[in-house]
Design a protein around this motif. Structure first.
Motif, PDB file in Angstrom:
ATOM      1  N   ASN A  37       0.969  -1.024  -0.258  1.00 44.11           N
ATOM      2  CA  ASN A  37      -0.183   0.203  -0.043  1.00 44.11           C
ATOM      3  C   ASN A  37       0.394   1.182   0.061  1.00 44.11           C
ATOM      4  O   ASN A  37       0.209   1.888  -0.372  1.00 44.11           O
ATOM      5  CB  ASN A  37      -0.927  -0.093   1.332  1.00 44.11           C
ATOM      6  N   VAL A  38       1.885   1.413   0.785  1.00 47.39           N
ATOM      7  CA  VAL A  38       2.687   2.701   0.861  1.00 47.39           C
ATOM      8  C   VAL A  38       3.507   2.376  -0.323  1.00 47.39           C
ATOM      9  O   VAL A  38       3.493   3.647  -0.946  1.00 47.39           O
ATOM     10  CB  VAL A  38       3.659   2.326   2.046  1.00 47.39           C
ATOM     11  N   TYR A  39       3.680   1.427  -1.130  1.00 50.37           N
ATOM     12  CA  TYR A  39       4.761   1.343  -2.332  1.00 50.37           C
ATOM     13  C   TYR A  39       3.851   2.354  -3.451  1.00 50.37           C
ATOM     14  O   TYR A  39       4.103   2.660  -4.205  1.00 50.37           O
ATOM     15  CB  TYR A  39       4.928   0.020  -2.588  1.00 50.37           C
ATOM     16  N   SER A  40       2.325   2.193  -3.504  1.00 49.15           N
ATOM     17  CA  SER A  40       1.729   2.446  -4.258  1.00 49.15           C
ATOM     18  C   SER A  40       1.337   3.980  -4.309  1.00 49.15           C
ATOM     19  O   SER A  40       1.295   4.384  -5.128  1.00 49.15           O
ATOM     20  CB  SER A  40       0.319   1.835  -4.146  1.00 49.15           C
ATOM     21  N   ILE A  41       1.207   3.752  -2.884  1.00 52.52           N
ATOM     22  CA  ILE A  41       0.917   5.838  -2.998  1.00 52.52           C
ATOM     23  C   ILE A  41       2.600   6.186  -3.153  1.00 52.52           C
ATOM     24  O   ILE A  41       2.108   7.456  -3.841  1.00 52.52           O
ATOM     25  CB  ILE A  41       0.585   5.726  -0.976  1.00 52.52           C
ATOM     26  N   ASN A  42       3.552   5.839  -2.867  1.00 55.79           N
ATOM     27  CA  ASN A  42       4.546   6.850  -3.499  1.00 55.79           C
ATOM     28  C   ASN A  42       4.791   6.360  -5.066  1.00 55.79           C
ATOM     29  O   ASN A  42       5.144   7.459  -6.249  1.00 55.79           O
ATOM     30  CB  ASN A  42       6.045   5.411  -3.628  1.00 55.79           C
ATOM     31  N   GLU A  43       4.481   5.549  -5.414  1.00 58.72           N
ATOM     32  CA  GLU A  43       3.959   4.937  -7.124  1.00 58.72           C
ATOM     33  C   GLU A  43       3.318   6.273  -7.620  1.00 58.72           C
ATOM     34  O   GLU A  43       3.861   6.604  -8.917  1.00 58.72           O
ATOM     35  CB  GLU A  43       4.258   3.926  -7.297  1.00 58.72           C
ATOM     36  N   SER A  50      10.194  10.189   1.147  1.00 57.75           N
ATOM     37  CA  SER A  50      12.852  10.832   0.925  1.00 57.75           C
ATOM     38  C   SER A  50      13.633  10.513  -0.063  1.00 57.75           C
ATOM     39  O   SER A  50      13.132   9.366  -1.414  1.00 57.75           O
ATOM     40  CB  SER A  50      12.433  10.259   2.178  1.00 57.75           C
ATOM     41  N   LEU A  51      14.408  11.100  -0.496  1.00 58.85           N
ATOM     42  CA  LEU A  51      15.437  11.336  -1.514  1.00 58.85           C
ATOM     43  C   LEU A  51      15.754   9.743  -1.526  1.00 58.85           C
ATOM     44  O   LEU A  51      16.358   8.648  -2.709  1.00 58.85           O
ATOM     45  CB  LEU A  51      16.432  12.113  -1.650  1.00 58.85           C
ATOM     46  N   ALA A  52      15.883   8.822  -0.439  1.00 60.33           N
ATOM     47  CA  ALA A  52      16.840   8.048  -0.026  1.00 60.33           C
ATOM     48  C   ALA A  52      15.680   6.645  -0.812  1.00 60.33           C
ATOM     49  O   ALA A  52      16.614   5.709  -1.203  1.00 60.33           O
ATOM     50  CB  ALA A  52      17.395   7.346   1.308  1.00 60.33           C
ATOM     51  N   ARG A  53      14.295   6.800  -0.363  1.00 62.43           N
ATOM     52  CA  ARG A  53      13.640   5.911  -1.595  1.00 62.43           C
ATOM     53  C   ARG A  53      13.626   6.227  -2.547  1.00 62.43           C
ATOM     54  O   ARG A  53      13.172   4.971  -3.331  1.00 62.43           O
ATOM     55  CB  ARG A  53      12.328   5.474  -0.356  1.00 62.43           C
ATOM     56  N   PHE A  54      13.340   7.107  -3.020  1.00 61.92           N
ATOM     57  CA  PHE A  54      13.605   7.506  -4.384  1.00 61.92           C
ATOM     58  C   PHE A  54      14.943   7.070  -4.854  1.00 61.92           C
ATOM     59  O   PHE A  54      14.445   6.221  -6.371  1.00 61.92           O
ATOM     60  CB  PHE A  54      13.558   9.194  -4.526  1.00 61.92           C
ATOM     61  N   LEU A  55      15.827   6.788  -4.141  1.00 68.17           N
ATOM     62  CA  LEU A  55      16.638   6.890  -4.915  1.00 68.17           C
ATOM     63  C   LEU A  55      16.776   4.825  -5.047  1.00 68.17           C
ATOM     64  O   LEU A  55      17.611   4.590  -5.949  1.00 68.17           O
ATOM     65  CB  LEU A  55      18.027   7.440  -3.876  1.00 68.17           C
ATOM     66  N   LYS A  56      16.505   4.476  -4.184  1.00 66.57           N
ATOM     67  CA  LYS A  56      16.816   2.961  -3.679  1.00 66.57           C
ATOM     68  C   LYS A  56      14.915   2.615  -5.490  1.00 66.57           C
ATOM     69  O   LYS A  56      16.107   1.758  -5.738  1.00 66.57           O
ATOM     70  CB  LYS A  56      16.092   2.656  -3.090  1.00 66.57           C
TER      71      LYS A  56
END
Length: 70
Positions: A37-43, A50-56
């Motif tokens: 669910n969190v990934y879906s929200i991010n996508e 966060s920049l760290a998650r975006f880079l990952k």
């Protein structure tokens, strides 16, 4: 380019690359140690990430900043 349009284009590129690689949202979430669910929200760019998650995410999808911005 206006911010919302830029973020929508980035989200679309991430989505398309994930599909191209055959990765599910659940698979991506597992690699990022977050829920699907969190990934879906991010996508979908519903909330800032966060920049760290975006880079990952870029690393997992083998995308560069250049790929994402062009």
């Amino acid at each position: 380019m206006e911010d919302k349009t830029t973020f929508k284009l980035i989200s679309k590129k991430i989505y398309l690359k994930r599909i191209e690689k055959g990765y599910t949202q659940s698979y991506m979430a597992g690699l990022l140690n977050i829920s699907q669910n969190v990934y879906s929200i991010n996508e979908r760019n519903v909330k800032e990430i966060s920049l760290a998650r975006f880079l990952k995410i870029l690393e997992i999808l083998e995308l560069s900043f250049e790929d994402i911005l062009l």
